[in-house]
Design a protein around this motif. Sequence first.
Motif, mmCIF file in Angstrom:
data_model
loop_
_atom_site.group_PDB
_atom_site.id
_atom_site.type_symbol
_atom_site.label_atom_id
_atom_site.label_comp_id
_atom_site.label_asym_id
_atom_site.label_seq_id
_atom_site.Cartn_x
_atom_site.Cartn_y
_atom_site.Cartn_z
ATOM 1 N N TYR A 37 20.850 32.708 49.097
ATOM 2 C CA TYR A 37 21.138 32.612 48.021
ATOM 3 C C TYR A 37 20.563 30.981 48.411
ATOM 4 C CZ TYR A 37 23.527 36.574 47.862
ATOM 5 O OH TYR A 37 24.049 38.649 47.234
ATOM 6 N N GLN A 39 20.174 28.093 44.626
ATOM 7 C CA GLN A 39 20.574 27.438 43.572
ATOM 8 C C GLN A 39 19.518 26.151 42.911
ATOM 9 O OE1 GLN A 39 24.575 27.268 42.603
ATOM 10 N NE2 GLN A 39 23.778 27.620 40.339
ATOM 11 N N LYS A 43 19.993 26.998 37.283
ATOM 12 C CA LYS A 43 19.398 27.646 37.273
ATOM 13 C C LYS A 43 20.528 28.261 38.128
ATOM 14 C CE LYS A 43 14.643 27.853 37.331
ATOM 15 N NZ LYS A 43 13.386 28.230 37.831
ATOM 16 N N GLN A 44 21.083 29.720 37.628
ATOM 17 C CA GLN A 44 21.720 30.631 38.443
ATOM 18 C C GLN A 44 21.976 30.829 40.302
ATOM 19 O OE1 GLN A 44 22.328 33.755 36.105
ATOM 20 N NE2 GLN A 44 24.295 34.471 35.084
ATOM 21 N N ARG A 45 22.507 30.941 40.510
ATOM 22 C CA ARG A 45 22.276 30.987 42.462
ATOM 23 C C ARG A 45 21.699 32.516 42.383
ATOM 24 N NH1 ARG A 45 27.140 30.386 46.355
ATOM 25 N NH2 ARG A 45 26.540 28.348 45.071
ATOM 26 N N GLU A 46 20.908 32.874 43.054
ATOM 27 C CA GLU A 46 19.681 33.941 43.273
ATOM 28 C C GLU A 46 20.273 34.171 44.463
ATOM 29 O OE1 GLU A 46 15.954 33.523 42.060
ATOM 30 O OE2 GLU A 46 15.669 31.313 43.080
#
Length: 120
Positions: A37, A39, A43-46
């Motif tokens: 993942y 981040q 921003k959000q963790r993706e």
Amino acid sequence: QVQLVESGGGLVQAGGSLRLSCAASGRIVSVNSMGWYRQAPGKQRELVAVVISGGDTNYADSVKGRFTISRDNAKNTMSLQMSSLKPEDTAVYYCNALIKQVFKSPKDYWGQGTQVTVSS
């Protein structure tokens, strides 16, 4: 106690390559999925990429064709080969694994994160 230790982050120019590695250690019975993942600031963790024990993989659309995830089930390790890096790949990358220990249900574990910075 289970630990995930990442390595391989750093600074690279756009178009360059980096390889991230993650090693799981501890009293592990089995490791189901392993993934990366990321981040970026603000921003959000993706999800970047994931590989399950059988070898099936899944990638975020933004990295398909540029990143390759792989794992060594015998060693409980995983790698992410990143090529054709872009400035928008800049983020902290986290290793994640779904791990089963003796007499415990499978549980998500996270590494401490490794910084990847791509300069333009």
